[in-house]
Write an enzyme that holds these catalytic residues in place. Structure first.
Site, mmCIF file in Angstrom:
data_model
loop_
_atom_site.group_PDB
_atom_site.id
_atom_site.type_symbol
_atom_site.label_atom_id
_atom_site.label_comp_id
_atom_site.label_asym_id
_atom_site.label_seq_id
_atom_site.Cartn_x
_atom_site.Cartn_y
_atom_site.Cartn_z
ATOM 1 N N LEU A 104 0.835 -1.208 0.000
ATOM 2 C CA LEU A 104 0.000 0.000 0.000
ATOM 3 C C LEU A 104 0.869 1.257 0.000
ATOM 4 O O LEU A 104 2.062 1.190 0.320
ATOM 5 C CB LEU A 104 -0.906 -0.037 1.237
ATOM 6 C CG LEU A 104 -1.922 -1.195 1.218
ATOM 7 C CD1 LEU A 104 -2.450 -1.506 2.614
ATOM 8 C CD2 LEU A 104 -3.072 -0.885 0.264
ATOM 9 N N PRO A 105 0.277 2.417 -0.345
ATOM 10 C CA PRO A 105 1.104 3.627 -0.511
ATOM 11 C C PRO A 105 1.845 4.087 0.747
ATOM 12 O O PRO A 105 3.038 4.367 0.680
ATOM 13 C CB PRO A 105 0.093 4.691 -0.962
ATOM 14 C CG PRO A 105 -1.051 3.922 -1.552
ATOM 15 C CD PRO A 105 -1.113 2.632 -0.790
ATOM 16 N N THR A 159 6.402 0.587 1.888
ATOM 17 C CA THR A 159 7.407 1.420 2.556
ATOM 18 C C THR A 159 6.650 2.434 3.409
ATOM 19 O O THR A 159 5.968 3.302 2.867
ATOM 20 C CB THR A 159 8.269 2.180 1.530
ATOM 21 O OG1 THR A 159 8.912 1.224 0.689
ATOM 22 C CG2 THR A 159 9.321 3.033 2.223
ATOM 23 N N LYS A 204 15.392 -0.084 5.277
ATOM 24 C CA LYS A 204 14.998 0.486 3.974
ATOM 25 C C LYS A 204 15.255 1.997 3.928
ATOM 26 O O LYS A 204 15.839 2.511 2.970
ATOM 27 C CB LYS A 204 13.516 0.174 3.749
ATOM 28 C CG LYS A 204 12.816 1.005 2.713
ATOM 29 C CD LYS A 204 12.910 0.429 1.330
ATOM 30 C CE LYS A 204 12.312 1.387 0.309
ATOM 31 N NZ LYS A 204 12.448 0.956 -1.040
ATOM 32 N N LYS A 263 9.688 10.788 -0.909
ATOM 33 C CA LYS A 263 8.899 10.139 0.148
ATOM 34 C C LYS A 263 9.837 9.431 1.143
ATOM 35 O O LYS A 263 9.708 9.592 2.357
ATOM 36 C CB LYS A 263 7.934 9.117 -0.477
ATOM 37 C CG LYS A 263 7.202 8.267 0.553
ATOM 38 C CD LYS A 263 6.491 7.059 -0.054
ATOM 39 C CE LYS A 263 6.056 6.114 1.058
ATOM 40 N NZ LYS A 263 5.456 4.880 0.601
HETATM 41 P P1 NAD Z 1 0.687 2.407 -6.232
HETATM 42 O O1 NAD Z 1 0.062 3.708 -5.851
HETATM 43 O O2 NAD Z 1 0.921 2.091 -7.676
HETATM 44 O O3 NAD Z 1 -0.190 1.196 -5.612
HETATM 45 C C1 NAD Z 1 -0.843 1.234 -4.383
HETATM 46 C C2 NAD Z 1 -2.178 0.517 -4.547
HETATM 47 O O4 NAD Z 1 -2.829 0.461 -3.286
HETATM 48 C C3 NAD Z 1 -3.140 1.248 -5.510
HETATM 49 O O5 NAD Z 1 -3.517 0.359 -6.539
HETATM 50 C C4 NAD Z 1 -4.307 1.656 -4.617
HETATM 51 O O6 NAD Z 1 -5.577 1.602 -5.280
HETATM 52 C C5 NAD Z 1 -4.215 0.604 -3.518
HETATM 53 N N1 NAD Z 1 -4.888 1.000 -2.284
HETATM 54 C C6 NAD Z 1 -4.778 2.161 -1.584
HETATM 55 N N2 NAD Z 1 -5.568 2.116 -0.489
HETATM 56 C C7 NAD Z 1 -6.179 0.903 -0.491
HETATM 57 C C8 NAD Z 1 -7.111 0.271 0.367
HETATM 58 N N3 NAD Z 1 -7.579 0.890 1.459
HETATM 59 N N4 NAD Z 1 -7.517 -0.968 0.049
HETATM 60 C C9 NAD Z 1 -7.056 -1.588 -1.046
HETATM 61 N N5 NAD Z 1 -6.185 -1.054 -1.913
HETATM 62 C C10 NAD Z 1 -5.751 0.191 -1.638
HETATM 63 O O7 NAD Z 1 2.047 2.336 -5.409
HETATM 64 P P2 NAD Z 1 3.317 1.373 -5.707
HETATM 65 O O8 NAD Z 1 4.270 2.055 -6.610
HETATM 66 O O9 NAD Z 1 2.811 0.008 -6.038
HETATM 67 O O10 NAD Z 1 4.001 1.365 -4.256
HETATM 68 C C11 NAD Z 1 3.496 0.598 -3.186
HETATM 69 C C12 NAD Z 1 4.486 0.671 -2.029
HETATM 70 O O11 NAD Z 1 5.751 0.167 -2.453
HETATM 71 C C13 NAD Z 1 4.729 2.104 -1.526
HETATM 72 O O12 NAD Z 1 4.814 2.083 -0.139
HETATM 73 C C14 NAD Z 1 6.049 2.484 -2.190
HETATM 74 O O13 NAD Z 1 6.769 3.464 -1.445
HETATM 75 C C15 NAD Z 1 6.761 1.139 -2.195
HETATM 76 N N6 NAD Z 1 7.818 1.003 -3.223
HETATM 77 C C16 NAD Z 1 7.580 1.417 -4.494
HETATM 78 C C17 NAD Z 1 8.590 1.272 -5.453
HETATM 79 C C18 NAD Z 1 8.364 1.715 -6.891
HETATM 80 O O14 NAD Z 1 9.335 1.784 -7.655
HETATM 81 N N7 NAD Z 1 7.120 1.986 -7.311
HETATM 82 C C19 NAD Z 1 9.821 0.698 -5.104
HETATM 83 C C20 NAD Z 1 10.020 0.246 -3.788
HETATM 84 C C21 NAD Z 1 8.999 0.402 -2.859
#
Ligand code: NAD
Length: 297
Positions: free
Chosen positions: A65-66, A94, A169, A244
């Protein structure tokens, strides 16, 4: 094969859930986005109507999740009330260390096992199953989590007790942000002093200025290995996500009275870069701002 409830099927979670389904696990998936649910279904997951439904008979729960507030809302509002008492909860998002520890403590109070397992590696690594997981939790919970995480990653490392995954991390990414900024300013200055960038790379990549930011992720196009710099800073690790992580790092540092002047300076520079409209650009694109351009294409 295990029954897994997977919540959060975005850029990262979508590929991770698909890899668990590909490995033969029974993945019940939920996201607020219908598009994300449709993609998960096409990848072999079973879409659920809510987070609670996804975890009802789960042996493992994975969340991606975000931020901390989403993780708290999903666990406290839905998962804790619906998941079997024998399940292991794995949060791969994260988030801030305080939220990770608070959700973990709430799980513990309900007799539920939990680990924090944030990842290193971007969307390509999530899709390819080559993430690195940093896991916080007891040795027993780490052992249970390992075979599930190994289906989504190439390395699974036990960082210490609950919250240690998030701590590792943000310390790692603070170091990455600071070394990237330092590498960028060195390249800009080298050029202004009349050095050929390739020559500077050949020297510094074998001298004491060497770092991953230089040798594996060189911020100048045409120098070093193929990187997002060679693709107009598209793809890679978005500057908004680096910002972030730097904010989380500075917040965590304040909580334990750690001095992080370099991390804070990197955070301020990424804030300016993102404010100028560059949040989606790869984080090595900050070299443009340091070179005196306005930071835009
Ligand atoms: P994203 O925004 O693409 O995905 C998050 C998903 O969570 C979305 O599809 C959203 O609809 C869903 N969501 C939000 N609230 C919800 C709820 N209450 N119930 C169900 N679903 C819900 O984000 P991402 O890029 O996939 O990143 C996710 C995590 O991974 C973050 O914490 C980010 O910091 C971490 N991260 C991302 C990357 C990257 O390169 N994108 C790399 C390492 C870590």
């Amino acid at each position: 094969m295990a029954r897994i409830g997977f919540i959060g099927l975005g850029n990262m979670g979508g590929g991770m859930a698909a890899n668990l389904a590909k490995a033969g696990h029974d993945v019940r998936a939920f996201d607020l986005s219908q598009d994300a649910l449709d993609r998960a279904k096409a990848a072999g997951c079973l879409p659920a109507a809510s987070a609670a439904e996804a975890v009802t008979d789960a042996e493992f729960v994975v969340t991606m999740l975000p931020a901390g507030k989403h993780v708290r809302a999903v666990y406290e509002g839905e998962v804790f009330g619906a998941v079997p008492g024998t399940a292991l909860l794995l949060d791969c998002s994260t988030i801030d260390v305080a939220s990770a520890r608070a959700v973990g403590a709430a799980a513990q109070a309900k007799g539920l096992a939990m680990v924090d397992a944030p990842v290193s590696g971007g969307i390509a690594a999530a899709n390819g199953g080559t993430l690195t997981f940093m896991v916080g939790g007891s040795a027993e919970h780490f052992g249970r989590a390992q075979p599930i995480l190994e289906r989504m990653g190439k390395a699974v490392i036990h960082a210490g007790p609950l919250g240690s995954g998030q701590a590792a991390k943000i310390c790692n990414n603070m170091l990455l942000g600071a070394t990237m900024v330092a590498t960028c300013e060195a390249f800009v200055m080298a050029q202004k002093l009349g050095l050929d960038p390739q020559t500077f790379f050949d020297i510094s990549s074998k001298a004491s200025g060497q770092s991953w930011s230089m040798t594996s992720y060189c911020p100048l196009p045409g120098v070093g290995p193929q990187t997002p710099a060679d693709n107009g800073y598209q793809g890679g690790f978005a500057s908004a996500l680096m910002l972030k992580d730097l904010k989380l790092a500075v917040e965590a540092a304040q909580g334990v009275d750690a001095a992080v002047p370099m991390g804070a300076a990197a955070g301020a520079l990424y804030q300016a870069f993102v404010n100028a409209g560059n949040g989606v650009l790869d984080f090595s694109g900050i070299i443009r701002m340091l070179a005196g351009a306005d930071g835009r294409e």
